[in-house]
Design an enzyme around this catalytic site. Sequence first.
Site, PDB file in Angstrom:
ATOM      1  N   GLU A 181       0.824  -1.209   0.000  1.00  0.00           N
ATOM      2  CA  GLU A 181       0.000   0.000   0.000  1.00  0.00           C
ATOM      3  C   GLU A 181       0.856   1.255   0.000  1.00  0.00           C
ATOM      4  OE1 GLU A 181      -3.857  -1.893  -0.003  1.00  0.00           O
ATOM      5  OE2 GLU A 181      -3.086   0.074  -0.568  1.00  0.00           O
ATOM      6  N   ARG A 185       0.450   3.679  -3.295  1.00  0.00           N
ATOM      7  CA  ARG A 185      -0.230   4.958  -3.041  1.00  0.00           C
ATOM      8  C   ARG A 185       0.777   6.093  -2.879  1.00  0.00           C
ATOM      9  NH1 ARG A 185      -5.889   3.759   0.139  1.00  0.00           N
ATOM     10  NH2 ARG A 185      -5.819   1.502   0.036  1.00  0.00           N
ATOM     11  N   ASP A 327      -4.107 -10.310  -8.430  1.00  0.00           N
ATOM     12  CA  ASP A 327      -4.437  -9.359  -9.496  1.00  0.00           C
ATOM     13  C   ASP A 327      -3.292  -8.569 -10.115  1.00  0.00           C
ATOM     14  OD1 ASP A 327      -4.216  -7.898  -7.119  1.00  0.00           O
ATOM     15  OD2 ASP A 327      -6.266  -7.134  -7.151  1.00  0.00           O
ATOM     16  N   GLU A 461     -12.148  -0.627 -10.403  1.00  0.00           N
ATOM     17  CA  GLU A 461     -11.681  -1.573 -11.421  1.00  0.00           C
ATOM     18  C   GLU A 461     -12.585  -1.652 -12.652  1.00  0.00           C
ATOM     19  OE1 GLU A 461      -9.747  -2.125  -7.715  1.00  0.00           O
ATOM     20  OE2 GLU A 461     -11.909  -2.329  -8.117  1.00  0.00           O
TER      21      GLU A 461
END
Length: 561
Positions: A181, A185, A327, A461
Amino acid sequence: SPPAAAEPRHASPAAPRRLREKLRTAARMAAPPAHTAPGSRQQVQGGERRALPATEASPARETRAPFRFDYERFRRSLRHPVRGRRAGEDPETRARRMKIKEMMKFAWDNYKQYALGKNELRPLTKNGHIGNMFGGLRGATVVDALDTLYIMELEEEFQEAKKWVEESFDLNVNGEASLFEVNIRYIGGLLATYYLTGEEVFRRKALELGEKLLPAFNTPTGIPRGVINLGRQDTHPYLSFSSCLGMSWSWGWASAGSSILAEFGTLHLEFLHLSELSGNPVFAEKVMNIRKVLNRVEKPQGLYPNFLSPVTGNWVQHHVSIGGLGDSFYEYLIKSWLMSDKKDSEAKKMYDDALEAIEKHLVKKSAGGLTYIAEWRGGILDHKMGHLACFSGGMIALGAEHAGEERKQHYMDLAAEITNTCHESYARSDTKLGPEAFRFDAGTEAMATRLSERYYILRPEVVESYMYLWRLTHHPKYRQWGWEVVKALEKHCRVEAGFSGIRDVYTTTPSHDNMQQSFFLAETLKYLYLLFCEDDVLSLDDWVFNTEAHPLPVNHTNSRA
């Protein structure tokens, strides 16, 4: 990959065995090492300790010209203006884009008013949320929103965000952070904003934070653990290696202390740019080593399971998913190739082979004719698809552009079918927003069957895939579908002081979850905005988007000075 820097600043990282021996030796020492002069400070990079004089670089370093990234040369290498030319568009498209810009301004203004400096806004209670993912770092919404504000030409709001980064963004923090993360980010947001603006503060902060992530890679295989303590690395340098190297470990819920494919596999884009902007090859070396480990280990049926041991380098169990846990690993393979200006042939082969295995074993068609990607648990299929997996339509379309002529149409068709299925998950709900996961069993298609999967947390998404399919086909349905999402967000998620997720997409009077996720500003609104822009705004010729929708440039040229 970026070319190796001339005269690299650091030696290659030590082999794990040598590194462990060094750690044990130094941990026994109660006094500073003999080669460290009094008053000097310790710096750790790439697993090696170096003594630096308290006021300046080492004498050896002084003999070399300092590294300088040639920003102007980089900007000249771009094939399109960053914000495009905006020529000849129709009034309806412009009006829709302006509506999305207004939504972004509304989300930002409320965050600024009620939660500036916190990580996210709680719009119902009009206060801020910190959470536990970022290890003491603050301002996740600021950093995530920077490039969106810039691209939307919200100049005043961009300056507000930049000012917060300059004056209040503190990297000397303690706490347990998600490596993944923080990378996607914070590092991603800072890198993108530097490339868009050339403002040095963003480069400097990205590199400083990047160095704090390096201790996560100190494992026997070099596969990083998922959690890193960002505690100051110059505290008690002689007494404990946890304080000078940082500590890392794996998520308690991850299988048998393993690392997660989507986490250690989603560092490549950002870390190559950290090396590009610093002249320090260690970042690129770390992620290239991950590739080596993955190419060594046997893949069951050609598939990549979600959990890998950072100690042995072997799979811990055989659960395969294109949704959560897997993913963005696949996304970063094709994007690594594109970012290298199509020179990273290893990444392209890994992507092609993985997609072939996914299509062979996981892609299914429902009785009602909907194409979906199932999950695989040791050979047994689970016929569900998560919202997170809906990025795959866009990814497959992006890859199809560069497949051989005979496969290109096949993959474009597959991408369109998967994106259509994800649209159905929205169209079949009362709110016209999609659930967290949807299933294809017991006569149910593209709908959540469990109460725990009926929520929508402002995820991007589906609209991400609409944006890619629009850019690559210009079929008007993708803009129409995107506009349906805009209307649903306005109707069901917009509240007095921001936007909130909802707990049940199957009721027209949903309760709100009181959270304006930072990725709503970074991704959802950015992809919607780009859907109604001309193709030269953040052109796919010049940029790849990291998995938080932060644009990173394609390496058209060696921009080193």
